[in-house]
Design an enzyme around this catalytic site. Structure first.
Site, PDB file in Angstrom:
ATOM      1  N   GLY A  34     -29.072 -40.373   3.574  1.00  0.00           N
ATOM      2  CA  GLY A  34     -29.621 -41.691   3.289  1.00  0.00           C
ATOM      3  C   GLY A  34     -28.619 -42.810   3.485  1.00  0.00           C
ATOM      4  O   GLY A  34     -28.971 -43.905   3.937  1.00  0.00           O
ATOM      5  N   ASP A  35     -27.367 -42.551   3.134  1.00  0.00           N
ATOM      6  CA  ASP A  35     -26.313 -43.542   3.330  1.00  0.00           C
ATOM      7  C   ASP A  35     -26.214 -43.904   4.806  1.00  0.00           C
ATOM      8  O   ASP A  35     -26.169 -45.084   5.172  1.00  0.00           O
ATOM      9  CB  ASP A  35     -24.980 -42.989   2.816  1.00  0.00           C
ATOM     10  CG  ASP A  35     -23.818 -43.937   3.061  1.00  0.00           C
ATOM     11  OD1 ASP A  35     -23.892 -45.104   2.629  1.00  0.00           O
ATOM     12  OD2 ASP A  35     -22.834 -43.508   3.694  1.00  0.00           O
ATOM     13  N   ALA A  36     -26.221 -42.898   5.661  1.00  0.00           N
ATOM     14  CA  ALA A  36     -26.104 -43.135   7.108  1.00  0.00           C
ATOM     15  C   ALA A  36     -27.333 -43.847   7.666  1.00  0.00           C
ATOM     16  O   ALA A  36     -27.209 -44.788   8.449  1.00  0.00           O
ATOM     17  CB  ALA A  36     -25.888 -41.804   7.826  1.00  0.00           C
TER      18      ALA A  36
END
Length: 147
Positions: A34-36
């Protein structure tokens, strides 16, 4: 007529990725993804809005990707999440992180981790439309500068 395939589908096909049961993924693995994905969405919008120096693009993107901003976005979105989405968020928020953010409180960091887990979950379950709608709505609800 050629069938349109999204990025996730193209990656899975080209790299021969087997289908996985998303429920077996750890919340931190979902947050990692999700961060990416969230970073890619924000960077795409920032770059598409104006051709500027890389330094300025980075400063513009950081306003949205820092833990404090992500925490504000998910807090604003909580009433709009489905039960399933809220459960994924809570799993991510309650995970035991192995690192901490430099410029955020532990509570903000854990809340942001929940947000990232939800973004990763939506991406990996091929719900990019919902993911993008939540990002767009969350930025508006949190009162952040409109991208």
């Amino acid at each position: 007529m050629e069938e349109s395939v999204n990025l996730l589908g193209q990656i899975k096909k080209l790299f021969a990725c087997a289908d996985q049961d998303i429920r077996t993924y750890s919340p931190l693995a979902l947050a990692y993804m999700g961060d990416a994905v969230y970073d890619l969405v924000i960077r795409t919008v920032v770059v598409e809005r104006a051709n500027r120096s890389a330094n300025q693009l980075h400063r513009d993107a950081v306003k949205y990707v820092k833990a404090k901003a992500q925490a504000e976005i998910i807090q604003a979105l909580l009433p709009e999440l489905t039960e399933e989405e809220a459960a994924v968020y809570r799993r991510g928020r309650n995970a035991k992180p192995h690192t901490t953010a430099k410029n955020a409180t532990l509570a903000e960091y854990k809340t942001a981790t929940g947000f990232e887990a939800l973004m990763g979950y939506l991406y990996l379950t091929d719900r990019q439309e919902r993911m993008l709608a939540l990002i767009h709505r969350g930025i508006a609800l949190a009162g952040l500068d409109t991208l």
